[in-house]
Motif scaffolding. Sequence first.
Motif, PDB file in Angstrom:
ATOM      1  N   ILE A 294     -10.554  -2.025  -1.243  1.00  0.00           N
ATOM      2  CA  ILE A 294      -9.889  -3.428  -0.330  1.00  0.00           C
ATOM      3  C   ILE A 294      -9.306  -4.427  -1.362  1.00  0.00           C
ATOM      4  O   ILE A 294      -8.369  -5.154  -0.592  1.00  0.00           O
ATOM      5  CB  ILE A 294     -11.363  -4.270  -0.645  1.00  0.00           C
ATOM      6  N   THR A 298      -5.808  -6.174   1.285  1.00  0.00           N
ATOM      7  CA  THR A 298      -6.073  -7.341   1.310  1.00  0.00           C
ATOM      8  C   THR A 298      -4.978  -7.438   1.139  1.00  0.00           C
ATOM      9  O   THR A 298      -3.954  -8.662   1.517  1.00  0.00           O
ATOM     10  CB  THR A 298      -7.121  -8.035   0.437  1.00  0.00           C
ATOM     11  N   LYS A 301      -1.520  -7.135   3.591  1.00  0.00           N
ATOM     12  CA  LYS A 301      -2.495  -7.843   4.676  1.00  0.00           C
ATOM     13  C   LYS A 301      -2.007  -9.661   4.544  1.00  0.00           C
ATOM     14  O   LYS A 301      -0.543  -9.758   4.942  1.00  0.00           O
ATOM     15  CB  LYS A 301      -3.907  -8.226   4.291  1.00  0.00           C
ATOM     16  N   ILE A 302      -1.924  -9.484   2.544  1.00  0.00           N
ATOM     17  CA  ILE A 302      -1.722 -10.901   3.136  1.00  0.00           C
ATOM     18  C   ILE A 302      -0.126 -10.752   2.156  1.00  0.00           C
ATOM     19  O   ILE A 302       0.641 -11.931   3.196  1.00  0.00           O
ATOM     20  CB  ILE A 302      -1.593 -11.844   1.631  1.00  0.00           C
TER      21      ILE A 302
END
Lengths: 312, 536
Positions: A294, A298, A301-302
């Motif tokens: 995860i 994440t 993506k950021i």
Amino acid sequence: MIKNKAKNNSGKLSFSRSLKKYWILYLMMLPGLLYFIVFKYGSMFGLITAFQEFRLTKGVLGSQFVGFEHFAKFFQSNKFSTLFINTMRLAVCNIIFFFPLPIIISLLINELKSKRYKSVIQGVIYIPHFVSWVVVASVVVELFNTQDGAITQMINKAFGTSVNILSNENTFVGLITGEQMWKEFGWGTIIFLAALAGVDTQLYEAAKIDGANRWKQTLHVTLPAMKPTIIIQLILRMGNFLNTGFEQILLALNSSNRSVGEVFDTYVYQVALQNGKISYGTAIGMFKSVVGLILVVTVNKIAKKAGEEGVY
Amino acid sequence: MKKKLLATLLSASLCIGIVSGCSSSETTDTAQSETSSSEPQTETSETATQSNTEAESESLEPITITMMQELFSDSAPDLSDEWYTYIKDNLGVTLDVNFVPTQSYVDKITTTIASGDLPMVIAANSSVLKNQGILDMIADEDFWDLTDIIKDYPNLYEFVGEDRWTTSAIEGKNWGIPRLRVLPRNGGVIRQDWLDNLGLEMPTTFDELYDVLYAFTYDDPDGNGIDDTYGVVTSYVGTGNRGWNGFQTLAVSFGAPNTWGYIDGKMVPDFGTEEYMNALKFIKKLYDNGVMNKNFNEITAEDRKTEYMAGNYGAVFCVIDDIQGLQSGLVQAVDTAQSKVLGAVTQNKGDTIRIHSTTGYNGLVMFPKYGDGAIQSEEELRRVLSFYDSMCTDEYQDLLNYGIEGLTYETVNSVRTLTTTENGSLVLDVQKGDINQILPAADYVRKDDDNEMLISLYDTIEERMDYAVLDDSAGLTSATYNDLSSELDAIMMDAAVNFVIGSIDEDGYWAAYDQWLADGGQDVIDEFTEAYELYR
């Protein structure tokens, strides 16, 4: 443009033809592929045991399924919060104090004029990486143990106060992070130095002509050139965020620091291998990996949102 | 540009992967070389069956017995040596032993069960007996149940003795042959020469013990004019340490039960008693005044022996049969040193002596049923047991204790003296290695060539036998404890250590005890109480 063309061409090739044409490249890929299949994907099969009441004698196929019972048990146990907090504490310290260190060191090495001196420094700082944790731990005990550690005694004689580093809740995080920094800071520079080697020298020349001094060059040429590497390293590091280093911590644990020092890795070892509760241990290990996944997704993506290149 | 960078980066990280892969393979290499010691034996087992056709005198058919056990010394014995050949020639039994380094023994058991590779005989120490894999196998009857069979082997039955067959049974069933240990085993060793130097007597009360250890620390017992001596060294880094490291030894002498006691209709753990607290306070006093080593929670059991043998400590908490090894190490550092078993101490002069006792055995020698290499039929089991039975006869006990005449011992004036190698170790030990751990060996043996120290050690053991305080929970099981033992034990170990070093006070200790009760300790108490009333 040339790149794109090549891509299109190879895209048209059928797999068998591309295999024929580039067989040597595929051959070179094979060992790495095998490694991942055997040791990474193959062993994922064992994750099934996390959902079973696994009996060693019955094997994976013969054991009874119990669903999420082990996960539920783990989340409800009062160990969970302790382990989680301890792991997070060490992981955050690692990111804050250890992660920037190789970047700074490689910047410093990059500024060295003498080539010989540079390679000597590089060689020397790689050495601690090859020292096993067992050796590091016993050296640390020799230096810092409360009774007759060399450094403990020095401080004792010089300042008249006794310090306690090994059996102290407050120094544990510092001890672990310090050991990691000492052992791995040199090794970590390899990737960053590789990135620095790829910086176009014309950029420096141009910057010089514009009147940039060394500091400005570092700030406006070197660091931006390193940025993608740093971000990719950070993302990859996130995948291992909860891997706090099992051997190292196991060797540093004792009664007085267990309350802050016990982490997922040591607990999994204790539960699964020492006590033989394979299913429970696997469930905890799996939880850790899912958190890692995860985090990678994440952060990736950021990074992409921020206009950087991610790992995929 | 960026793609290229990613490519360099990935190839660089691949390099790292390869190099670090090399570095980590070092550790696995050593592990392999340890286990590979069993390889040459497969060859010998073939030759064994051939040579045994000549030894027709043996009525039982030859057999190769595969075994797995811990390796405590640095290297495994050579199984083609004379000692093993003697057994092969005379009993028709080829021993094929896989010696596993003691540090990784429990892990190895887990992986061996998982891969279905269990041998015919395994040595299960007390940590192995707490392993869930083994407990599951016992529950599934994947080991041979010896309860009804052992009486058919009179030598073996007598050798172990009825008491220990009973105490080593798990819920009434014998799942293995107990490995015999001296009952009053835990205690201490003290420097007799320091006592003499300072004109002190062997302590008999706690106050005297404190005074002696204090004098060892501050009155320069070695007479070199430098303040470089300490009273006592110990170590507490694992939950199993407290048996020998002084904590339980002193607690029992203070009047606490040994591990568990049945008091006023329920089972009580020793660490929940006031007497245990008194012992902790005594140890704390030693710690606070610099009489005991400050790093007792940092150094390993082995380190503490090394410290004592270096000659800076006046006493060490240990199992008393370690005295021989401790003394021989100590004289290498200080040639005038003399070790002696620390006398029993009581609160007041003339009180009844209470000695902490082991359960009389340390783990079991077990016979797996499960796995391709295990014992498949009762016939095979009986063949193996008859070998164990033979090993219990006087003739083969002598083989264990003295070995082969002319090779491992010489007889002079009808005294059998063990021969030593050039570097001082016994030829017998080199030849047979740690095999005593898995064969029937007595808890202690008076040998012909015992020196004064050993004779006095065995005298002490026999004297103390009458005062031994037994563990009331021996042979009883508690499901909660099986499940949570390592966590529950750790709570009370940490509490004891932290109380001694002063990071928690007495209230903190009892708070930890409440925590222990809440985390499952209360269930353990209830289950042990129930089991005690059922089986005793």
